[in-house]
Design a protein around this motif. Structure first.
Motif, PDB file in Angstrom:
ATOM      1  N   LYS A 185      -0.236  57.721  47.443  1.00  0.00           N
ATOM      2  CA  LYS A 185      -0.351  56.361  46.378  1.00  0.00           C
ATOM      3  C   LYS A 185       0.809  56.127  45.751  1.00  0.00           C
ATOM      4  O   LYS A 185       1.312  56.996  45.106  1.00  0.00           O
ATOM      5  CB  LYS A 185      -1.653  56.455  45.635  1.00  0.00           C
ATOM      6  CG  LYS A 185      -2.942  56.473  46.459  1.00  0.00           C
ATOM      7  CD  LYS A 185      -4.263  56.501  45.605  1.00  0.00           C
ATOM      8  CE  LYS A 185      -5.383  56.732  46.427  1.00  0.00           C
ATOM      9  NZ  LYS A 185      -6.532  56.750  45.424  1.00  0.00           N
ATOM     10  N   ILE A 187       2.633  53.576  42.752  1.00  0.00           N
ATOM     11  CA  ILE A 187       2.299  52.634  41.605  1.00  0.00           C
ATOM     12  C   ILE A 187       3.558  51.699  41.461  1.00  0.00           C
ATOM     13  O   ILE A 187       4.430  52.104  40.735  1.00  0.00           O
ATOM     14  CB  ILE A 187       1.774  53.278  40.387  1.00  0.00           C
ATOM     15  CG1 ILE A 187       0.968  54.583  40.711  1.00  0.00           C
ATOM     16  CG2 ILE A 187       1.211  52.316  39.440  1.00  0.00           C
ATOM     17  CD1 ILE A 187      -0.538  54.257  41.216  1.00  0.00           C
ATOM     18  N   TYR A 211       1.479  54.882  53.041  1.00  0.00           N
ATOM     19  CA  TYR A 211       1.283  55.053  51.833  1.00  0.00           C
ATOM     20  C   TYR A 211       0.424  53.708  51.537  1.00  0.00           C
ATOM     21  O   TYR A 211       0.618  52.819  52.032  1.00  0.00           O
ATOM     22  CB  TYR A 211       2.531  55.402  51.167  1.00  0.00           C
ATOM     23  CG  TYR A 211       3.515  54.195  51.094  1.00  0.00           C
ATOM     24  CD1 TYR A 211       3.512  53.106  50.745  1.00  0.00           C
ATOM     25  CD2 TYR A 211       4.603  54.753  52.015  1.00  0.00           C
ATOM     26  CE1 TYR A 211       4.616  52.196  51.006  1.00  0.00           C
ATOM     27  CE2 TYR A 211       5.687  53.723  52.520  1.00  0.00           C
ATOM     28  CZ  TYR A 211       5.805  52.652  51.862  1.00  0.00           C
ATOM     29  OH  TYR A 211       6.543  51.656  52.062  1.00  0.00           O
ATOM     30  N   LYS A 212      -0.089  54.240  50.470  1.00  0.00           N
ATOM     31  CA  LYS A 212      -0.816  53.013  49.945  1.00  0.00           C
ATOM     32  C   LYS A 212      -0.320  52.325  48.258  1.00  0.00           C
ATOM     33  O   LYS A 212      -0.030  53.304  47.733  1.00  0.00           O
ATOM     34  CB  LYS A 212      -2.352  53.218  49.695  1.00  0.00           C
ATOM     35  CG  LYS A 212      -3.324  52.012  48.863  1.00  0.00           C
ATOM     36  CD  LYS A 212      -4.700  52.385  48.888  1.00  0.00           C
ATOM     37  CE  LYS A 212      -5.483  51.617  48.041  1.00  0.00           C
ATOM     38  NZ  LYS A 212      -7.044  51.886  48.051  1.00  0.00           N
ATOM     39  N   SER A 213      -0.198  51.091  48.302  1.00  0.00           N
ATOM     40  CA  SER A 213       0.500  50.560  47.333  1.00  0.00           C
ATOM     41  C   SER A 213      -0.659  49.968  46.329  1.00  0.00           C
ATOM     42  O   SER A 213      -1.412  49.096  46.483  1.00  0.00           O
ATOM     43  CB  SER A 213       1.552  49.198  47.725  1.00  0.00           C
ATOM     44  OG  SER A 213       2.506  49.873  48.585  1.00  0.00           O
ATOM     45  N   ILE A 214      -0.552  50.549  45.066  1.00  0.00           N
ATOM     46  CA  ILE A 214      -1.219  49.864  43.864  1.00  0.00           C
ATOM     47  C   ILE A 214      -0.362  49.034  43.085  1.00  0.00           C
ATOM     48  O   ILE A 214       0.334  49.707  42.562  1.00  0.00           O
ATOM     49  CB  ILE A 214      -1.838  51.109  42.998  1.00  0.00           C
ATOM     50  CG1 ILE A 214      -2.875  51.971  43.790  1.00  0.00           C
ATOM     51  CG2 ILE A 214      -2.686  50.376  41.966  1.00  0.00           C
ATOM     52  CD1 ILE A 214      -3.528  53.289  43.199  1.00  0.00           C
ATOM     53  N   LEU A 230      -2.990  58.760  39.504  1.00  0.00           N
ATOM     54  CA  LEU A 230      -3.468  57.862  40.518  1.00  0.00           C
ATOM     55  C   LEU A 230      -2.397  57.436  41.452  1.00  0.00           C
ATOM     56  O   LEU A 230      -2.601  56.977  42.485  1.00  0.00           O
ATOM     57  CB  LEU A 230      -4.100  56.563  39.803  1.00  0.00           C
ATOM     58  CG  LEU A 230      -5.010  56.610  38.916  1.00  0.00           C
ATOM     59  CD1 LEU A 230      -5.493  55.323  38.248  1.00  0.00           C
ATOM     60  CD2 LEU A 230      -6.146  57.086  39.628  1.00  0.00           C
ATOM     61  N   GLY A 231      -1.006  58.261  41.389  1.00  0.00           N
ATOM     62  CA  GLY A 231      -0.164  58.017  42.135  1.00  0.00           C
ATOM     63  C   GLY A 231       1.226  58.425  41.668  1.00  0.00           C
ATOM     64  O   GLY A 231       1.316  58.593  40.502  1.00  0.00           O
ATOM     65  N   SER A 233       5.454  56.984  41.136  1.00  0.00           N
ATOM     66  CA  SER A 233       6.319  55.671  40.821  1.00  0.00           C
ATOM     67  C   SER A 233       7.757  55.946  40.741  1.00  0.00           C
ATOM     68  O   SER A 233       8.122  57.006  40.889  1.00  0.00           O
ATOM     69  CB  SER A 233       5.800  54.833  39.594  1.00  0.00           C
ATOM     70  OG  SER A 233       6.415  53.464  39.644  1.00  0.00           O
TER      71      SER A 233
END
Length: 284
Positions: A185, A187, A211-214, A230-231, A233
């Motif tokens: 994840k 951020i 990957y997952k983008s928040i 949570l991730g 950056s």
């Protein structure tokens, strides 16, 4: 004739005496007499009647007095307008990315407004591509963006080099382990963010494409999410050191190619600049 001749003329009329006029004008009587004589020769008329007791305006002198007062008024107005023109005033619209808004704008405002208090500064935070387009399309006077800029319509002034770092939570797995998690994840700000592009380039260089983008829209939100685990950056190292050094974060250096970001100030080429914009550019 010059304006000083008219001031002497008015002093004689006000004092009713060449001697008193000389005292009022901090000169000698002979100079006053000579100046009045020159005016009378130039206009071809007597401006004063002379008696042993005093001098008084003739009808021609009364006419000249009206014009003299008008000339004096116009001169004063001209001085005001020229002084006003020489002052730097107006409105400037400056664009910047989110981190510049939080990190640099307060200092910019302080320094510039102290030097040019009559200029109103308006800042707008946007993505890099939007900032560039807004400068080109006259919606912004200038903008702070990351280099390189490849537009023939824009001038660019180098401002500084910044070092970017990867952010990870202070407590938890090491970065190497975090990168192996599925899905990883990140951020980030929305598409168009220069930091997001650098982070994605860094991940791709490591062969990480899943990957997952928040997506968040605030700097504080990104810090909070990373701190909460949570991730990861990416942000400027100086920003973290100055404002978030007490937060539960780990920073990881990047290589020079991906970790160095050049910030430039862009503004339109071949367009007359306002005095306010010139002053802003010259500050850097």
């Amino acid at each position: 004739m010059n304006t000083n001749d008219l001031r002497i003329f008015e002093a004689v009329a006000a004092n009713g005496s060449f001697t008193k006029a000389a005292e009022a004008m901090f000169t000698v009587q002979s100079n006053v007499t000579a100046r009045i004589k020159n005016l009378e020769e130039e206009f071809g008329a007597d401006l004063f009647t002379r008696t042993s007791r005093k001098v008084a305006l003739t009808s021609a002198g009364e006419t000249l007095m009206q014009y003299s007062k008008q000339i004096d008024h116009l001169m004063q107005e001209a001085k005001k307008d020229i002084k006003k023109f020489s002052q730097v005033s107006g409105n400037l619209k400056i664009g910047c990315i989110e981190t510049t808004m939080a990190f640099k704008v307060p200092d910019i405002l302080t320094r510039f407004t102290e030097a040019y208090p009559d200029v109103d500064l308006e800042f707008k935070s946007q993505m890099r591509s939007d900032l560039i387009n807004d400068v080109i399309n006259y919606k912004l006077d200038a903008a702070f963006v990351s280099a390189p800029i490849n537009s023939p319509e824009l001038e660019q002034l180098h401002i500084k080099e910044e070092q970017l770092v990867i952010l990870a939570p202070a407590h938890g797995p090491e970065l190497k382990e975090l990168l192996t998690k599925q899905p990883l994840k990140i951020i980030v700000f929305d598409q168009g963010c220069v930091f997001r592009a650098r982070l994605e380039a860094w991940l791709n260089a490591k062969g990480i494409i899943q990957y997952k983008s928040i997506i968040l829209n605030s700097l504080e939100g990104i810090i909070n999410f990373v701190e909460a685990g949570l991730g990861i950056s990416i942000l400027p190292a100086e920003l973290i050191e100055q404002y978030y050094s007490g937060r539960k974060l780990k920073t990881h250096m990047l290589n020079k190619e991906l970790g160095t970001m050049s910030t430039v100030l862009i503004y339109r080429k071949n367009v007359p600049q306002s005095r306010a914009l010139k002053a802003f550019v010259e500050m850097y």
